[in-house]
Design a protein around this motif. Structure first.
Motif, PDB file in Angstrom:
ATOM      1  N   GLY A 318      23.760 -35.196  23.069  1.00  0.00           N
ATOM      2  CA  GLY A 318      22.694 -34.623  23.879  1.00  0.00           C
ATOM      3  C   GLY A 318      23.070 -33.412  24.468  1.00  0.00           C
ATOM      4  N   ASP A 319      24.506 -33.132  24.910  1.00  0.00           N
ATOM      5  CA  ASP A 319      24.712 -31.596  25.305  1.00  0.00           C
ATOM      6  C   ASP A 319      24.310 -30.449  24.289  1.00  0.00           C
ATOM      7  OD1 ASP A 319      25.553 -33.130  27.794  1.00  0.00           O
ATOM      8  OD2 ASP A 319      27.723 -32.977  27.180  1.00  0.00           O
ATOM      9  N   LEU A 320      24.257 -30.540  23.185  1.00  0.00           N
ATOM     10  CA  LEU A 320      23.576 -29.664  22.680  1.00  0.00           C
ATOM     11  C   LEU A 320      22.265 -29.211  22.808  1.00  0.00           C
ATOM     12  CD1 LEU A 320      24.309 -31.240  18.981  1.00  0.00           C
ATOM     13  CD2 LEU A 320      25.291 -28.996  19.712  1.00  0.00           C
ATOM     14  N   LEU A 321      21.735 -29.856  23.592  1.00  0.00           N
ATOM     15  CA  LEU A 321      20.485 -29.614  24.130  1.00  0.00           C
ATOM     16  C   LEU A 321      20.618 -29.059  25.779  1.00  0.00           C
ATOM     17  CD1 LEU A 321      17.418 -31.836  22.515  1.00  0.00           C
ATOM     18  CD2 LEU A 321      18.068 -29.480  22.160  1.00  0.00           C
ATOM     19  N   ASN A 322      21.217 -29.853  26.443  1.00  0.00           N
ATOM     20  CA  ASN A 322      21.702 -29.853  27.777  1.00  0.00           C
ATOM     21  C   ASN A 322      22.063 -28.550  28.099  1.00  0.00           C
ATOM     22  OD1 ASN A 322      20.813 -32.382  28.213  1.00  0.00           O
ATOM     23  ND2 ASN A 322      22.785 -33.423  28.103  1.00  0.00           N
ATOM     24  N   ILE A 323      22.972 -28.021  27.344  1.00  0.00           N
ATOM     25  CA  ILE A 323      23.553 -26.722  27.390  1.00  0.00           C
ATOM     26  C   ILE A 323      22.535 -25.503  27.590  1.00  0.00           C
ATOM     27  CG2 ILE A 323      24.975 -24.847  26.600  1.00  0.00           C
ATOM     28  CD1 ILE A 323      26.910 -27.031  25.488  1.00  0.00           C
ATOM     29  N   ARG A 324      21.389 -25.656  26.732  1.00  0.00           N
ATOM     30  CA  ARG A 324      20.394 -24.709  26.823  1.00  0.00           C
ATOM     31  C   ARG A 324      19.565 -24.632  27.931  1.00  0.00           C
ATOM     32  NH1 ARG A 324      22.051 -21.511  23.572  1.00  0.00           N
ATOM     33  NH2 ARG A 324      20.136 -20.678  23.365  1.00  0.00           N
ATOM     34  N   LEU A 325      19.797 -25.569  28.834  1.00  0.00           N
ATOM     35  CA  LEU A 325      19.159 -25.534  30.048  1.00  0.00           C
ATOM     36  C   LEU A 325      19.625 -24.497  31.069  1.00  0.00           C
ATOM     37  CD1 LEU A 325      18.823 -29.395  31.139  1.00  0.00           C
ATOM     38  CD2 LEU A 325      16.878 -27.919  30.455  1.00  0.00           C
ATOM     39  N   TRP A 326      20.822 -24.074  30.829  1.00  0.00           N
ATOM     40  CA  TRP A 326      21.225 -23.153  31.889  1.00  0.00           C
ATOM     41  C   TRP A 326      22.115 -21.909  31.158  1.00  0.00           C
ATOM     42  CZ3 TRP A 326      26.188 -23.827  30.181  1.00  0.00           C
ATOM     43  CH2 TRP A 326      26.677 -25.327  30.162  1.00  0.00           C
ATOM     44  N   CYS A 327      22.079 -21.968  29.786  1.00  0.00           N
ATOM     45  CA  CYS A 327      22.669 -21.102  28.791  1.00  0.00           C
ATOM     46  C   CYS A 327      21.737 -20.284  28.042  1.00  0.00           C
ATOM     47  CB  CYS A 327      23.746 -21.748  28.088  1.00  0.00           C
ATOM     48  SG  CYS A 327      24.596 -20.567  26.870  1.00  0.00           S
ATOM     49  N   ASP A 328      21.730 -18.922  28.295  1.00  0.00           N
ATOM     50  CA  ASP A 328      20.555 -18.235  27.552  1.00  0.00           C
ATOM     51  C   ASP A 328      21.235 -17.490  26.149  1.00  0.00           C
ATOM     52  OD1 ASP A 328      22.332 -16.555  28.935  1.00  0.00           O
ATOM     53  OD2 ASP A 328      20.407 -15.298  29.966  1.00  0.00           O
ATOM     54  N   LEU A 329      22.550 -17.825  26.103  1.00  0.00           N
ATOM     55  CA  LEU A 329      23.395 -17.122  24.949  1.00  0.00           C
ATOM     56  C   LEU A 329      23.125 -17.935  23.480  1.00  0.00           C
ATOM     57  CD1 LEU A 329      26.779 -16.175  26.420  1.00  0.00           C
ATOM     58  CD2 LEU A 329      24.872 -14.761  26.170  1.00  0.00           C
ATOM     59  N   PRO A 330      22.976 -17.281  22.480  1.00  0.00           N
ATOM     60  CA  PRO A 330      22.553 -18.144  21.244  1.00  0.00           C
ATOM     61  C   PRO A 330      23.973 -18.611  20.963  1.00  0.00           C
ATOM     62  CG  PRO A 330      23.006 -15.714  20.981  1.00  0.00           C
ATOM     63  CD  PRO A 330      22.970 -15.740  22.361  1.00  0.00           C
ATOM     64  N   TYR A 331      23.778 -19.748  20.000  1.00  0.00           N
ATOM     65  CA  TYR A 331      24.925 -20.563  19.361  1.00  0.00           C
ATOM     66  C   TYR A 331      25.392 -19.684  18.171  1.00  0.00           C
ATOM     67  CZ  TYR A 331      23.986 -24.839  22.212  1.00  0.00           C
ATOM     68  OH  TYR A 331      23.743 -25.702  23.159  1.00  0.00           O
ATOM     69  N   SER A 332      26.501 -19.719  17.996  1.00  0.00           N
ATOM     70  CA  SER A 332      26.793 -19.044  16.444  1.00  0.00           C
ATOM     71  C   SER A 332      27.338 -20.078  15.565  1.00  0.00           C
ATOM     72  CB  SER A 332      28.111 -17.877  16.886  1.00  0.00           C
ATOM     73  OG  SER A 332      29.074 -18.571  17.415  1.00  0.00           O
ATOM     74  N   TYR A 333      28.466 -20.827  15.972  1.00  0.00           N
ATOM     75  CA  TYR A 333      29.092 -21.803  14.826  1.00  0.00           C
ATOM     76  C   TYR A 333      29.224 -23.037  15.685  1.00  0.00           C
ATOM     77  CZ  TYR A 333      29.842 -17.594  12.004  1.00  0.00           C
ATOM     78  OH  TYR A 333      29.713 -16.472  11.247  1.00  0.00           O
ATOM     79  N   TYR A 334      29.697 -24.000  14.769  1.00  0.00           N
ATOM     80  CA  TYR A 334      30.145 -25.154  15.347  1.00  0.00           C
ATOM     81  C   TYR A 334      31.398 -25.731  14.530  1.00  0.00           C
ATOM     82  CZ  TYR A 334      27.388 -28.178  12.324  1.00  0.00           C
ATOM     83  OH  TYR A 334      26.886 -28.673  11.174  1.00  0.00           O
TER      84      TYR A 334
END
Length: 362
Positions: A318-334
């Motif tokens: 779920g933190d894949l989505l939760n992080i987006r609540l306060w992080c405005d940087l795009p994901y690059s890789y995992y």
């Protein structure tokens, strides 16, 4: 103040319960009507829900205080009661709203709601997502809306693109997040293209055997490695033979999120004018509270992308989505394992959706 919620078939019945437990001094804070049971919202029995409170005995606090301090004790106790009352009312109101929201959902939407909660997605975010989902006409439509909404929440991935060589990419993050292994995976991936010249630079001279670990990877991949101890040495390396490379990956020392001294050292080594990208690595096997602290403290290094690590070690995703609540940087890789370069993938929403939805039975 003691605050409690009571449910009865009518107001008289509910008031009787309140007085029996809290006494005649109890006060009514809030009331609402709702229906329980029934079929698709029909034939449900109407009930009353009442929020009541009563002042708790403060005699012990008075006895413990000196004679001249009674007024101070009363004032302090009153202020605490007011703040506690406000907090409890806010919590109960949120709980009521969420309970009402869930009761209005059809069975399929409720299953999706519960699934996201079990994955660890924050409740307020789940409510927003399911509100969109519940507008679907049938189960298939609801699932498509869910997938579309989650894609938007995750955002488009921003992978590394070589534009003006040498393209320099630095990896920053806390100790143990997997920077060195991730750099090896990325370097090996780009080195598969015989037309691309790939180089490695490490400034991680604090951790025991860190240089040796990256040297082993560089030998296996057959690409050069340079060790730097300062911003000046980094600039000199990039002005030398590495200026003819297509892409250069820079490893940095790890640091605890609250180690301001070490963060300052990392900041002192990295030269922003020589870097094209800075990826902040966040490990998903950590608590969200710790992840947010890492993000907050490492923001001083001006990262422009988030690289997620250790998805294979995360109990829930779920933190894949939760992080987006306060992080405005795009994901690059995992990354999700130790194999180089296989266990690395683009953080494209299509790749992340299975982690959140799994083999959910549509």
């Amino acid at each position: 103040m003691k605050v409690k919620k009571y449910v009865g078939k009518n107001m008289q019945d509910t008031i009787f319960k309140i007085k029996a437990e809290l006494g005649s001094d109890a006060i009514i804070l809030n009331t609402r009507k709702f229906k329980e049971g029934g079929f698709f919202g029909f034939f449900g029995k109407e009930k009353i829900e009442v929020l009541a409170g009563v002042e708790e005995n403060e005699q012990q606090a008075k006895k413990a205080a000196p004679a001249g301090e009674d007024d101070q004790v009363n004032q302090a106790g009153s202020n605490r009661d007011i703040e506690e009352l406000k907090r409890k009312i806010d919590e109960l109101n949120r709980s009521w709203q969420q309970d009402d929201f869930v009761r209005r959902l059809d069975d399929y939407s409720q299953k999706l709601y519960n699934h996201l909660l079990e994955e660890g997605v924050k409740k307020e975010l789940v409510c927003d997502i399911i509100e969109d989902v519940s507008s679907g006409e049938d189960n298939k439509d609801k699932l498509e809306i869910l997938q579309s909404t989650v894609r938007k929440q995750l955002g488009e991935a921003r992978e590394i693109e070589i534009e003006n060589p040498p393209h320099t990419v630095a990896m920053v993050g806390p100790t143990g997040v997997g920077k060195t292994t991730t750099i090896a995976k990325l370097a090996a991936f780009f080195a598969k293209n015989p037309k691309k010249r790939v180089g490695l630079v490490t400034a991680d001279t604090y951790r025991v055997a860190a240089v040796e670990q990256l040297k082993t990877y560089s030998d296996i991949i057959n690409i050069p490695l340079e060790v730097v101890y300062s911003k000046e040495e980094f600039a000199s390396t990039m002005a030398g033979d590495f200026r003819n490379f297509d892409i250069v990956f820079v490893d940095t020392p790890g640091s605890s999120w609250d180690d301001k001294l070490q963060l300052g050292r990392i900041e002192g080594i990295l030269d922003g004018e020589l870097l094209d990208e800075i990826h902040l690595l966040l490990s998903l096997n950590q608590k969200l509270e710790n992840i947010s602290k890492v993000y907050e403290r490492f923001s001083r290094l001006n990262p422009d992308r988030i690289l997620l690590t250790k998805l294979d070690e995360a109990a829930h995703h779920g933190d894949l989505l939760n992080i987006r609540l306060w992080c405005d940087l795009p994901y690059s890789y995992y990354s999700y394992g130790q194999d180089v370069p296989e266990d690395l993938n683009s953080a494209d929403p299509e790749n992340l959706l299975p982690y959140l939805l799994g083999d959910y039975n549509v």
